[in-house]
Design a protein around this motif. Structure first.
Motif, PDB file in Angstrom:
ATOM      1  N   ILE A   1     -16.073 -28.567   4.500  1.00 54.81           N
ATOM      2  CA  ILE A   1     -16.898 -27.365   4.645  1.00 54.81           C
ATOM      3  C   ILE A   1     -17.804 -27.482   5.876  1.00 54.81           C
ATOM      4  O   ILE A   1     -17.851 -26.584   6.724  1.00 54.81           O
TER       5      ILE A   1
ATOM      6  N   TYR B   1     -15.948 -27.339   9.321  1.00 54.64           N
ATOM      7  CA  TYR B   1     -15.602 -25.995   9.806  1.00 54.64           C
ATOM      8  C   TYR B   1     -16.824 -25.269  10.371  1.00 54.64           C
ATOM      9  O   TYR B   1     -16.729 -24.581  11.388  1.00 54.64           O
TER      10      TYR B   1
ATOM     11  N   ALA C   1     -17.356 -23.925  14.298  1.00 51.37           N
ATOM     12  CA  ALA C   1     -17.771 -22.575  14.693  1.00 51.37           C
ATOM     13  C   ALA C   1     -18.995 -22.631  15.601  1.00 51.37           C
ATOM     14  O   ALA C   1     -19.085 -21.893  16.589  1.00 51.37           O
ATOM     15  N   LEU C   2     -19.929 -23.532  15.276  1.00 53.73           N
ATOM     16  CA  LEU C   2     -21.140 -23.636  16.098  1.00 53.73           C
ATOM     17  C   LEU C   2     -20.817 -24.202  17.477  1.00 53.73           C
ATOM     18  O   LEU C   2     -21.282 -23.669  18.493  1.00 53.73           O
TER      19      LEU C   2
ATOM     20  N   GLU D   1     -19.305 -21.827  19.926  1.00 56.72           N
ATOM     21  CA  GLU D   1     -20.298 -20.980  20.586  1.00 56.72           C
ATOM     22  C   GLU D   1     -21.088 -21.762  21.624  1.00 56.72           C
ATOM     23  O   GLU D   1     -21.464 -21.234  22.656  1.00 56.72           O
ATOM     24  N   ARG D   2     -21.427 -23.002  21.275  1.00 54.60           N
ATOM     25  CA  ARG D   2     -22.280 -23.831  22.139  1.00 54.60           C
ATOM     26  C   ARG D   2     -21.612 -25.159  22.449  1.00 54.60           C
ATOM     27  O   ARG D   2     -21.998 -26.200  21.906  1.00 54.60           O
TER      28      ARG D   2
ATOM     29  N   LEU E   1     -23.384 -28.903  22.657  1.00 56.89           N
ATOM     30  CA  LEU E   1     -24.689 -28.884  21.996  1.00 56.89           C
ATOM     31  C   LEU E   1     -25.094 -30.300  21.577  1.00 56.89           C
ATOM     32  O   LEU E   1     -24.307 -31.035  21.005  1.00 56.89           O
TER      33      LEU E   1
ATOM     34  N   LEU F   1     -27.648 -31.299   9.934  1.00 56.59           N
ATOM     35  CA  LEU F   1     -27.445 -30.935  11.334  1.00 56.59           C
ATOM     36  C   LEU F   1     -27.901 -32.134  12.171  1.00 56.59           C
ATOM     37  O   LEU F   1     -28.970 -32.680  11.908  1.00 56.59           O
TER      38      LEU F   1
ATOM     39  N   PRO G   1     -33.524 -27.794  17.313  1.00 55.93           N
ATOM     40  CA  PRO G   1     -34.191 -27.145  18.448  1.00 55.93           C
ATOM     41  C   PRO G   1     -35.645 -27.595  18.652  1.00 55.93           C
ATOM     42  O   PRO G   1     -36.326 -27.987  17.691  1.00 55.93           O
TER      43      PRO G   1
ATOM     44  N   VAL H   1     -31.178 -24.892   7.839  1.00 50.25           N
ATOM     45  CA  VAL H   1     -30.080 -25.369   8.678  1.00 50.25           C
ATOM     46  C   VAL H   1     -29.356 -24.190   9.332  1.00 50.25           C
ATOM     47  O   VAL H   1     -29.071 -24.210  10.531  1.00 50.25           O
TER      48      VAL H   1
ATOM     49  N   TRP I   1     -30.630 -21.278   9.908  1.00 48.29           N
ATOM     50  CA  TRP I   1     -31.562 -20.739  10.906  1.00 48.29           C
ATOM     51  C   TRP I   1     -31.511 -21.572  12.191  1.00 48.29           C
ATOM     52  O   TRP I   1     -31.485 -21.026  13.297  1.00 48.29           O
ATOM     53  N   MET I   2     -31.452 -22.900  12.047  1.00 48.26           N
ATOM     54  CA  MET I   2     -31.399 -23.754  13.241  1.00 48.26           C
ATOM     55  C   MET I   2     -30.099 -23.544  14.012  1.00 48.26           C
ATOM     56  O   MET I   2     -30.095 -23.539  15.246  1.00 48.26           O
ATOM     57  N   MET I   3     -29.001 -23.358  13.258  1.00 54.23           N
ATOM     58  CA  MET I   3     -27.728 -23.121  13.947  1.00 54.23           C
ATOM     59  C   MET I   3     -27.803 -21.826  14.765  1.00 54.23           C
ATOM     60  O   MET I   3     -27.333 -21.774  15.902  1.00 54.23           O
TER      61      MET I   3
ATOM     62  N   SER J   1     -30.468 -20.589  15.968  1.00 54.02           N
ATOM     63  CA  SER J   1     -31.405 -20.722  17.083  1.00 54.02           C
ATOM     64  C   SER J   1     -30.682 -21.311  18.295  1.00 54.02           C
ATOM     65  O   SER J   1     -31.183 -21.266  19.411  1.00 54.02           O
ATOM     66  N   GLN J   2     -29.465 -21.860  18.054  1.00 51.64           N
ATOM     67  CA  GLN J   2     -28.681 -22.427  19.158  1.00 51.64           C
ATOM     68  C   GLN J   2     -27.538 -21.514  19.588  1.00 51.64           C
ATOM     69  O   GLN J   2     -26.899 -21.756  20.598  1.00 51.64           O
TER      70      GLN J   2
ATOM     71  N   SER K   1     -24.166 -15.892  17.629  1.00 50.64           N
ATOM     72  CA  SER K   1     -23.284 -15.558  16.522  1.00 50.64           C
ATOM     73  C   SER K   1     -22.468 -16.784  16.157  1.00 50.64           C
ATOM     74  O   SER K   1     -22.227 -17.661  16.988  1.00 50.64           O
ATOM     75  N   ILE K   2     -22.076 -16.856  14.879  1.00 54.67           N
ATOM     76  CA  ILE K   2     -21.232 -17.963  14.417  1.00 54.67           C
ATOM     77  C   ILE K   2     -20.067 -17.357  13.660  1.00 54.67           C
ATOM     78  O   ILE K   2     -20.266 -16.570  12.727  1.00 54.67           O
ATOM     79  N   GLY K   3     -18.871 -17.710  14.091  1.00 55.10           N
ATOM     80  CA  GLY K   3     -17.676 -17.121  13.499  1.00 55.10           C
ATOM     81  C   GLY K   3     -17.657 -15.611  13.704  1.00 55.10           C
ATOM     82  O   GLY K   3     -17.039 -14.883  12.930  1.00 55.10           O
TER      83      GLY K   3
ATOM     84  N   LEU L   1     -20.030 -23.067   0.881  1.00 55.97           N
ATOM     85  CA  LEU L   1     -18.928 -22.349   1.529  1.00 55.97           C
ATOM     86  C   LEU L   1     -19.236 -20.859   1.677  1.00 55.97           C
ATOM     87  O   LEU L   1     -19.106 -20.269   2.744  1.00 55.97           O
TER      88      LEU L   1
ATOM     89  N   TYR M   1     -21.558 -19.111   4.337  1.00 55.32           N
ATOM     90  CA  TYR M   1     -21.101 -18.916   5.714  1.00 55.32           C
ATOM     91  C   TYR M   1     -20.026 -17.835   5.750  1.00 55.32           C
ATOM     92  O   TYR M   1     -19.355 -17.591   4.744  1.00 55.32           O
TER      93      TYR M   1
ATOM     94  N   VAL N   1     -15.274 -18.600   9.630  1.00 58.87           N
ATOM     95  CA  VAL N   1     -15.563 -19.953  10.082  1.00 58.87           C
ATOM     96  C   VAL N   1     -14.459 -20.920   9.634  1.00 58.87           C
ATOM     97  O   VAL N   1     -14.167 -21.901  10.299  1.00 58.87           O
ATOM     98  N   PHE N   2     -13.830 -20.622   8.497  1.00 59.33           N
ATOM     99  CA  PHE N   2     -12.935 -21.592   7.866  1.00 59.33           C
ATOM    100  C   PHE N   2     -11.473 -21.344   8.231  1.00 59.33           C
ATOM    101  O   PHE N   2     -11.082 -20.227   8.595  1.00 59.33           O
TER     102      PHE N   2
END
Lengths: 270, 266
Positions: free
Chosen positions: A38, A41, A45-46, A49-50, A53, A197, A203, B42, B44-46, B48-49, B52-54, B189, B192, B196-197
């Motif tokens: 989980i 994946y 995705a992150l 995008e970055r 990172l 993370l 950040p 977590v 929120w932190m993702m 912040s970097q 968009s995700i997926g 799961l 998200y 993503v999966f």
């Protein structure tokens, strides 16, 4: 030599205690593996995008996930581990018996915890990492020296993890019920180890703080060594120094707290 | 009806005993709130970097997070104690439940009722509420109706997973941790976006363990997004049926478990 054999026996006891529960171990391996998938994946995705990172490419980020799942139990990242037993003994007074034994209390618990960690490193560590390596393109090193450097960092990480929880457990001498402190410690620890993370990817100021706290010694340092983010004698030694530094500070704090706690126990008449 | 009354009586007893220590209770709820908020920090932190995700925005992900957490929060509050079934089988304390004139599952679920688990429900509700203020949803009567239906059906599906997991513990008594893979793993799961999966993974949680019906399918309809494996849109309205089917299967598994139970005899 006699004392070494004693602590070795305690460590072996810690190993055997956990080795007894085979289906619990299998269940744990299964769960770590599912969570590995989980999280992997979501990281893909992150990092899509970055890219880059936290200084990791995507393969390194995925490897980080599986190292985290492999080490989570050995380093007691989301549970209090031995501290639950120790708090229970403080609460019901059995700790007085422990203090009368002709052994060092802190080393006694450390030996038992190291035994447990060795068992969990091999039982609950190897399978998730292997599954992860088969299912995802991981950046695992081929050089056995790097693996050896990684293992040294893992042992130091176990000691730091132990030292943190030893201090937390001692709070039970004053609070009587240590469960709240352990829960809070688990909460803070899980976040600041970087299991959710990587600390590199956190950040701003939050990340800066997270990277110097003792929890950074648990997952981030061994992972960075294995990922090659810290390579060469100087950087590896710097990582070890960070771990040893926190281990010394926290073990010393544990000793100080312990001696003041035991004085209190004597004053109360046990 | 008798079951609900028995459940209420046992739960009320545990609530009274918890509320004796008010400070301790408040601390427990707060801790539960913070622990469960950690996974949102977590996310929120993702974000912040990355914007968009997926392919999903932060608000859209928060909507998925909120719906999954509210459903799971309800289930954890009502059924969170069934996790301990293996422990009761091992130490023989399940025997006491078997001789009482009330359904065993009801007693196991209500025993040690943890009101502190309201923390997750509250935290999920807050995130869900926040996401609704940020999202630009084209509301229709069907979508409005779907929101509460989704939350309750989702709770029932998670409930089936909890009960099936407990039934499994009749056989594998110290394997409670495997249950976490489906309960907490399922929750993580669903927090998200499905994009993503990997495709096979999405197929597995749609057709094998029907977690996708907890929130993904209905929520994506509300958000006006297609489901990544190309299913018809009306499946968004099937969670009550899937919930009923899952609960029936879990009930059968539970019965089989109780029938196979042999006391420790110690």
């Amino acid at each position: 030599m006699g004392t070494f054999r004693l602590y070795a026996a305690v460590a072996a006891g810690g190993f055997r205690r956990y080795a007894t529960y085979r289906s619990a171990t299998a269940a744990g391996v299964f769960t770590n593996t599912v969570f590995g998938f989980i999280v992997a994946y979501t990281y893909m995705a992150l990092w899509d995008e970055r890219p880059g990172l936290g200084g990791y490419d995507q393969a390194q980020a995925l490897t980080y996930v599986w190292i985290g799942q492999a080490l989570a139990q050995a380093l007691s990242m989301f549970n209090a581990g031995f501290a639950v037993d120790m708090v229970a003994r403080i609460r019901n007074g059995d700790i007085a018996v422990d203090l009368y034994r002709p052994v060092d209390l802190q080393l006694w618990w450390l030996a038992g915890d190291l035994g447990r960690a060795v068992f969990q490193l091999f039982s609950r560590g190897v399978v998730p990492l292997t599954v992860g390596a088969l299912a995802f393109p991981l950046a695992l090193p081929g050089d056995p020296v790097v693996w050896l450097e990684f293992l040294v960092a893992v042992v130091l990480a176990v000691v730091v993890s132990f030292a943190i929880r030893y201090v937390l457990a001692l709070s039970a001498f004053w609070l009587l019920d240590g469960s709240g402190v352990l829960q809070f410690g688990g909460l803070v620890g899980m976040f600041f180890t970087g299991l959710l993370l990587p600390l590199n990817a956190m950040p701003g100021a939050l990340g800066d703080i997270a990277r110097v706290l003792p929890w950074a010694a648990l997952l981030q340092m061994p992972a960075d060594i294995l990922l090659g983010a810290r390579s060469g004698a100087a950087e590896v030694l710097a990582a070890y120094a960070f771990q040893v530094g926190w281990a010394v500070v926290l073990l010393a704090a544990g000793r100080l707290l312990q001696s003041s706690a035991t004085r209190k126990v004597v004053l109360q008449g046990g | 009806m008798g079951s609900v009354r028995v459940y209420g009586l046992i739960a009320a007893m545990w609530i009274r005993s918890t509320l004796v220590y008010r400070t301790s209770f408040a601390a427990a709820v707060l801790t539960n709130f913070l622990v469960t908020a950690l996974d949102f920090v977590v996310i929120w932190m993702m974000f912040s970097q990355a914007t968009s995700i997926g392919g999903y925005s932060f608000a859209e992900t928060a909507f998925l997070y909120g719906t999954a957490s509210v459903s799971f929060g309800i289930t954890a509050l009502l059924l969170g104690s069934v996790d301990d079934l293996g422990l009761r089988v091992r130490d023989g304390s399940l025997d006491a439940f078997l001789v009482r004139p009330a359904p065993v599952l009801v007693q196991v679920a209500a025993d040690r009722f943890g009101l502190r688990r309201l923390g997750r429900f509250l935290q999920g509700t807050l995130v869900l509420g926040w996401s609704l203020t940020r999202l630009d949803i084209d509301w229709t009567p069907a979508k409005l109706l779907l929101l509460p239906v989704m939350l309750l059906s989702g709770a029932a599906i998670f409930g089936a997973v909890y009960v099936a997991g407990a039934a499994f513990q009749f056989w594998a008594q110290d394997a409670a941790e495997a249950q976490s893979a489906f309960t907490f793993g399922g929750l993580t799961l669903l927090q998200y976006p499905p994009t993503v999966f990997a495709r096979d993974f999405v197929i597995g949680v749609t057709f094998v363990v029907p977690l996708a019906f907890v929130n993904w399918l209905p929520a994506l309809y509300v958000l006006g997004r297609p489901y990544p494996i190309g299913l018809p849109w009306w499946l968004a309205f099937t969670p009550p049926l899937v919930a009923a089917g899952s609960c029936a299967l879990a009930g059968l598994a539970w019965r089989a478990g109780v029938r196979s139970y042999r006391s420790t005899g110690s």
